[in-house]
Design a protein around this motif. Structure first.
Motif, PDB file in Angstrom:
ATOM      1  N   THR A  12       0.849  -1.193   0.000  1.00 44.00           N
ATOM      2  CA  THR A  12       0.000   0.000   0.000  1.00 44.00           C
ATOM      3  C   THR A  12       0.886   1.244   0.000  1.00 44.00           C
ATOM      4  O   THR A  12       1.971   1.267   0.598  1.00 44.00           O
ATOM      5  N   PHE A  13       0.423   2.251  -0.728  1.00 47.41           N
ATOM      6  CA  PHE A  13       1.041   3.586  -0.679  1.00 47.41           C
ATOM      7  C   PHE A  13      -0.021   4.494  -0.075  1.00 47.41           C
ATOM      8  O   PHE A  13      -1.007   4.801  -0.753  1.00 47.41           O
ATOM      9  N   GLY A  14       0.121   4.902   1.162  1.00 48.85           N
ATOM     10  CA  GLY A  14      -0.928   5.702   1.805  1.00 48.85           C
ATOM     11  C   GLY A  14      -2.221   4.920   1.784  1.00 48.85           C
ATOM     12  O   GLY A  14      -2.267   3.790   2.280  1.00 48.85           O
ATOM     13  N   ASP A  15      -3.245   5.464   1.130  1.00 48.86           N
ATOM     14  CA  ASP A  15      -4.495   4.687   1.074  1.00 48.86           C
ATOM     15  C   ASP A  15      -4.681   3.964  -0.266  1.00 48.86           C
ATOM     16  O   ASP A  15      -5.745   3.450  -0.563  1.00 48.86           O
ATOM     17  N   VAL A  16      -3.634   3.921  -1.098  1.00 50.53           N
ATOM     18  CA  VAL A  16      -3.716   3.167  -2.364  1.00 50.53           C
ATOM     19  C   VAL A  16      -3.223   1.740  -2.145  1.00 50.53           C
ATOM     20  O   VAL A  16      -2.089   1.527  -1.716  1.00 50.53           O
ATOM     21  N   ASN A  17      -4.111   0.772  -2.423  1.00 58.21           N
ATOM     22  CA  ASN A  17      -3.708  -0.643  -2.371  1.00 58.21           C
ATOM     23  C   ASN A  17      -3.161  -1.032  -3.739  1.00 58.21           C
ATOM     24  O   ASN A  17      -3.889  -1.511  -4.587  1.00 58.21           O
ATOM     25  N   ALA A  18      -1.869  -0.820  -3.943  1.00 56.59           N
ATOM     26  CA  ALA A  18      -1.292  -1.041  -5.278  1.00 56.59           C
ATOM     27  C   ALA A  18      -1.218  -2.531  -5.608  1.00 56.59           C
ATOM     28  O   ALA A  18      -1.411  -2.928  -6.756  1.00 56.59           O
ATOM     29  N   VAL A  19      -0.925  -3.374  -4.610  1.00 53.36           N
ATOM     30  CA  VAL A  19      -0.846  -4.827  -4.799  1.00 53.36           C
ATOM     31  C   VAL A  19      -1.666  -5.482  -3.686  1.00 53.36           C
ATOM     32  O   VAL A  19      -1.449  -5.201  -2.511  1.00 53.36           O
ATOM     33  N   GLY A  36      -1.872  -6.362 -17.564  1.00 50.54           N
ATOM     34  CA  GLY A  36      -3.007  -5.579 -17.051  1.00 50.54           C
ATOM     35  C   GLY A  36      -2.890  -4.128 -17.454  1.00 50.54           C
ATOM     36  O   GLY A  36      -1.840  -3.680 -17.914  1.00 50.54           O
ATOM     37  N   PRO A  37      -3.971  -3.366 -17.264  1.00 48.91           N
ATOM     38  CA  PRO A  37      -3.977  -1.961 -17.695  1.00 48.91           C
ATOM     39  C   PRO A  37      -3.100  -1.085 -16.803  1.00 48.91           C
ATOM     40  O   PRO A  37      -2.637  -1.530 -15.747  1.00 48.91           O
ATOM     41  N   SER A  38      -2.911   0.129 -17.224  1.00 49.07           N
ATOM     42  CA  SER A  38      -2.081   1.070 -16.478  1.00 49.07           C
ATOM     43  C   SER A  38      -2.590   1.235 -15.043  1.00 49.07           C
ATOM     44  O   SER A  38      -3.787   1.334 -14.811  1.00 49.07           O
ATOM     45  N   GLY A  39      -1.656   1.194 -14.101  1.00 51.95           N
ATOM     46  CA  GLY A  39      -2.015   1.419 -12.698  1.00 51.95           C
ATOM     47  C   GLY A  39      -2.492   0.182 -11.959  1.00 51.95           C
ATOM     48  O   GLY A  39      -2.892   0.273 -10.800  1.00 51.95           O
ATOM     49  N   CYS A  40      -2.430  -1.009 -12.596  1.00 50.63           N
ATOM     50  CA  CYS A  40      -2.979  -2.205 -11.942  1.00 50.63           C
ATOM     51  C   CYS A  40      -1.981  -2.855 -10.986  1.00 50.63           C
ATOM     52  O   CYS A  40      -2.294  -3.840 -10.331  1.00 50.63           O
ATOM     53  N   GLY A  41      -0.762  -2.320 -10.893  1.00 57.37           N
ATOM     54  CA  GLY A  41       0.185  -2.836  -9.902  1.00 57.37           C
ATOM     55  C   GLY A  41       1.296  -3.719 -10.445  1.00 57.37           C
ATOM     56  O   GLY A  41       2.014  -4.368  -9.678  1.00 57.37           O
ATOM     57  N   LYS A  42       1.504  -3.706 -11.762  1.00 57.26           N
ATOM     58  CA  LYS A  42       2.516  -4.570 -12.368  1.00 57.26           C
ATOM     59  C   LYS A  42       3.921  -4.182 -11.912  1.00 57.26           C
ATOM     60  O   LYS A  42       4.693  -5.017 -11.435  1.00 57.26           O
ATOM     61  N   THR A  43       4.248  -2.897 -12.091  1.00 52.63           N
ATOM     62  CA  THR A  43       5.592  -2.431 -11.749  1.00 52.63           C
ATOM     63  C   THR A  43       5.846  -2.572 -10.243  1.00 52.63           C
ATOM     64  O   THR A  43       6.928  -2.997  -9.832  1.00 52.63           O
ATOM     65  N   THR A  44       4.848  -2.264  -9.441  1.00 48.53           N
ATOM     66  CA  THR A  44       5.018  -2.365  -7.992  1.00 48.53           C
ATOM     67  C   THR A  44       5.335  -3.809  -7.593  1.00 48.53           C
ATOM     68  O   THR A  44       6.224  -4.054  -6.777  1.00 48.53           O
ATOM     69  N   THR A  45       4.629  -4.772  -8.181  1.00 46.96           N
ATOM     70  CA  THR A  45       4.891  -6.184  -7.889  1.00 46.96           C
ATOM     71  C   THR A  45       6.335  -6.538  -8.247  1.00 46.96           C
ATOM     72  O   THR A  45       7.065  -7.148  -7.457  1.00 46.96           O
ATOM     73  N   ASP A 164      10.333  -4.985 -17.277  1.00 47.49           N
ATOM     74  CA  ASP A 164       9.170  -4.106 -17.136  1.00 47.49           C
ATOM     75  C   ASP A 164       8.894  -3.371 -18.448  1.00 47.49           C
ATOM     76  O   ASP A 164       9.589  -2.414 -18.786  1.00 47.49           O
ATOM     77  N   GLU A 165       7.909  -3.835 -19.188  1.00 49.30           N
ATOM     78  CA  GLU A 165       7.537  -3.245 -20.490  1.00 49.30           C
ATOM     79  C   GLU A 165       8.783  -2.949 -21.325  1.00 49.30           C
ATOM     80  O   GLU A 165       8.969  -1.815 -21.793  1.00 49.30           O
ATOM     81  N   PRO A 166       9.641  -3.958 -21.538  1.00 54.12           N
ATOM     82  CA  PRO A 166      10.927  -3.673 -22.172  1.00 54.12           C
ATOM     83  C   PRO A 166      10.819  -3.237 -23.629  1.00 54.12           C
ATOM     84  O   PRO A 166      11.763  -2.669 -24.156  1.00 54.12           O
TER      85      PRO A 166
HETATM   86  N1  LIG Z   1       5.693   5.603  -5.095  1.00 51.07           N
HETATM   87  C1  LIG Z   1       4.370   5.617  -5.158  1.00 51.07           C
HETATM   88  N2  LIG Z   1       3.640   6.407  -4.329  1.00 51.07           N
HETATM   89  C2  LIG Z   1       2.287   6.417  -4.378  1.00 51.07           C
HETATM   90  N3  LIG Z   1       1.571   5.666  -5.206  1.00 51.07           N
HETATM   91  C3  LIG Z   1       2.216   4.849  -6.051  1.00 51.07           C
HETATM   92  C4  LIG Z   1       3.653   4.789  -6.073  1.00 51.07           C
HETATM   93  N4  LIG Z   1       4.021   3.884  -7.020  1.00 51.07           N
HETATM   94  C5  LIG Z   1       2.866   3.412  -7.557  1.00 51.07           C
HETATM   95  N5  LIG Z   1       1.799   3.991  -6.988  1.00 51.07           N
HETATM   96  C6  LIG Z   1       0.383   3.703  -7.299  1.00 51.07           C
HETATM   97  O1  LIG Z   1       0.181   2.307  -7.228  1.00 51.07           O
HETATM   98  C7  LIG Z   1      -0.680   1.850  -8.269  1.00 51.07           C
HETATM   99  C8  LIG Z   1       0.048   0.809  -9.089  1.00 51.07           C
HETATM  100  O2  LIG Z   1       1.113   1.418  -9.790  1.00 51.07           O
HETATM  101  P1  LIG Z   1       2.108   0.629 -10.760  1.00 51.07           P
HETATM  102  O3  LIG Z   1       3.190   1.548 -11.159  1.00 51.07           O
HETATM  103  O4  LIG Z   1       2.506  -0.633 -10.096  1.00 51.07           O
HETATM  104  O5  LIG Z   1       1.161   0.307 -11.984  1.00 51.07           O
HETATM  105  P2  LIG Z   1       1.490  -0.387 -13.390  1.00 51.07           P
HETATM  106  O6  LIG Z   1       0.553  -1.530 -13.531  1.00 51.07           O
HETATM  107  O7  LIG Z   1       2.930  -0.662 -13.515  1.00 51.07           O
HETATM  108  O8  LIG Z   1       1.027   0.750 -14.424  1.00 51.07           O
HETATM  109  P3  LIG Z   1       1.691   1.211 -15.854  1.00 51.07           P
HETATM  110  O9  LIG Z   1       1.178   0.216 -16.888  1.00 51.07           O
HETATM  111  O10 LIG Z   1       1.092   2.563 -16.066  1.00 51.07           O
HETATM  112  O11 LIG Z   1       3.167   1.225 -15.714  1.00 51.07           O
HETATM  113  C9  LIG Z   1      -1.088   3.094  -9.025  1.00 51.07           C
HETATM  114  O12 LIG Z   1      -2.317   3.524  -8.526  1.00 51.07           O
HETATM  115  C10 LIG Z   1       0.012   4.083  -8.719  1.00 51.07           C
HETATM  116  O13 LIG Z   1      -0.456   5.395  -8.795  1.00 51.07           O
END
Ligand SMILES: Nc1ncnc2c1ncn2[C@@H]1O[C@H](COP(=O)(O)OP(=O)(O)OP(=O)(O)O)[C@@H](O)[C@H]1O
Ligand SMILES: [Mg+2]
Length: 363
Positions: A12-19, A36-45, A164-166
């Motif tokens: 979680t980032f603050g109140d965002v449940n990224a994964v 998955g679509p943009s923002g779905c948590g791929k990069t965070t994972t 990551d999206e190479p």
């Molecule tokens: N450092 C951070 N601080 C706050 N929120 C973050 C941070 N990194 C990611 N997020 C949030 O976490 C969620 C997942 O982000 P992430 O970058 O993992 O998505 P993604 O699937 O890789 O998207 P994309 O396809 O656009 O790269 C998003 O809502 C993003 O805004």
């Protein structure tokens, strides 16, 4: 190469449940894609696996090596995890030569001069950039820069490769070429890999298994073909290729099939409709390329419906026809010679029962 095990991963980032509670087993030597679509948590994972992000909860192991465990308060630093990573932006240093860019992971690990030279030359050969070591990194094409990033990720013989999206910065034809090359390289090196993309075609063609993510959660996991042909819900069905959805009610259920009542009529489906009740409203999902159009009555009497051609267009390698059946509009893709029909023509639409997948109405 070891496999990877991710259990109950949360970030979680603050109140965002990224994964959200992501669990995934990746067999050694295989390539698994997070799609998955943009923002779905791929990069965070991916960053959690690399150790670049501290998870909120969960466990990550590479082979028998636990690299992160919230319960045991274990968190191995990134440089100890023996991982190679390729970023979407390449992250190539423009002021350095190709050689120095690739040498970097070895230098920070204090390799000897000779080991660096041998390692970089081997990596250059692996990505087919022999002889380009002395070039300034910026004097390269996009595809070559991508290979430098790959060579740098591989030079220290990592036990796991994260991508990551190479290919997203490359133009369409180069992307296709690099996709084939990347898959060939991954197979040859037998390196366990996690690949991130939002491009379903890329995911389908490169992966041993695909995990579809939606809002931080894995909503489908399987081999590319299964994910495509047997989507588990509407999100997955819409995300991987186009899909026709026909709202239906389950009239009866057999062991391996069910009968549906819809606006176009009764549909026989060879879907088990597991987890659904008789009388429940569902969607019958069917891919445009799995439908048949007939100009004469076919021999089969099951799942055939009178239809009218609304729109027919030639799309290069295939044709698209949109038909109406009562108030429903249905899209069909196929070879141009099989779909040689004109607007307004009366045709017969056939839905092969084994291609009619029953999924939840809301998702
Ligand atoms: N450092 C951070 N601080 C706050 N929120 C973050 C941070 N990194 C990611 N997020 C949030 O976490 C969620 C997942 O982000 P992430 O970058 O993992 O998505 P993604 O699937 O890789 O998207 P994309 O396809 O656009 O790269 C998003 O809502 C993003 O805004
Ligand atoms: Mg991302």
């Amino acid at each position: 190469m070891p496999g990877v095990s991710i259990k109950g991963l949360n970030k979680t980032f603050g109140d965002v449940n990224a994964v959200k509670d992501v669990s995934l087993e990746i067999k050694d030597g295989s390539l698994v894609t997070l799609l998955g679509p943009s923002g779905c948590g791929k990069t965070t994972t991916l960053r959690c696996v690399a150790g670049l992000e501290d998870p909120t909860e969960g466990e990550i192991s590479i082979g028998d090596d636990v690299v992160y465990a919230s319960a045991a308060k274990k968190n191995m630093p990134p440089e100890k995890r023996q991982i190679g990573m390729v970023f979407q932006s390449y992250a190539i240093w423009p002021h350095m030569t190709v050689f120095d860019n690739i040498a970097f992971p070895l230098k920070i690990r204090h390799a000897t001069k000779q080991a660096i030279k041998d390692g970089v030359n081997r990596a250059l050969t692996t990505v087919r950039l022999e002889g380009l070591g002395s070039r300034p990194a910026t004097d390269l094409s996009g595809g070559q820069q991508q290979r430098v990033a790959l060579a740098r990720a591989l030079v220290h013989d990592p036990r796991l490769l994260l991508l990551d999206e190479p290919l997203s910065n490359l133009d369409a034809s180069l992307r296709e070429h690099m996709r084939v090359e990347l898959k060939e390289l991954q197979k040859r090196l037998k390196i366990t890999s996690i690949y991130v993309t939002h491009d379903q075609l890329e995911a389908m063609s490169i992966s041993d298994a695909v995990a579809v993510l939606d809002k931080g959660e894995i909503v489908s996991l399987g081999q590319p073909r299964d994910i495509y042909d047997r989507p588990t819900n509407k999100f997955v069905a819409s995300f991987v290729g186009r899909t026709n959805f026909i709202e239906s009610k389950i009239v009866s259920k057999g062991k391996d099939n069910c009968k549906l009542d819809s606006k176009i009529g009764l549909i026989d489906s060879q879907s088990k409709a597991e987890g659904f009740k008789q009388g429940e409203t569902v969607l019958c999902a069917i891919k445009p390329e799995n439908l048949h159009l007939h100009t004469k009555q076919p021999s089969s009497k099951t799942n055939v419906f009178d239809a009218t051609v609304e729109y027919a267009s030639f799309l290069g390698g295939y044709s698209e026809v949109i038909v109406s059946v009562g108030s429903e509009t249905i899209r069909i893709h196929g070879k141009s010679e099989d779909l040689n029909v004109e607007n307004g023509k009366k045709v017969i639409l056939e839905l092969p029962a084994h291609q009619c997948v029953v999924i939840k109405k809301s998702s």
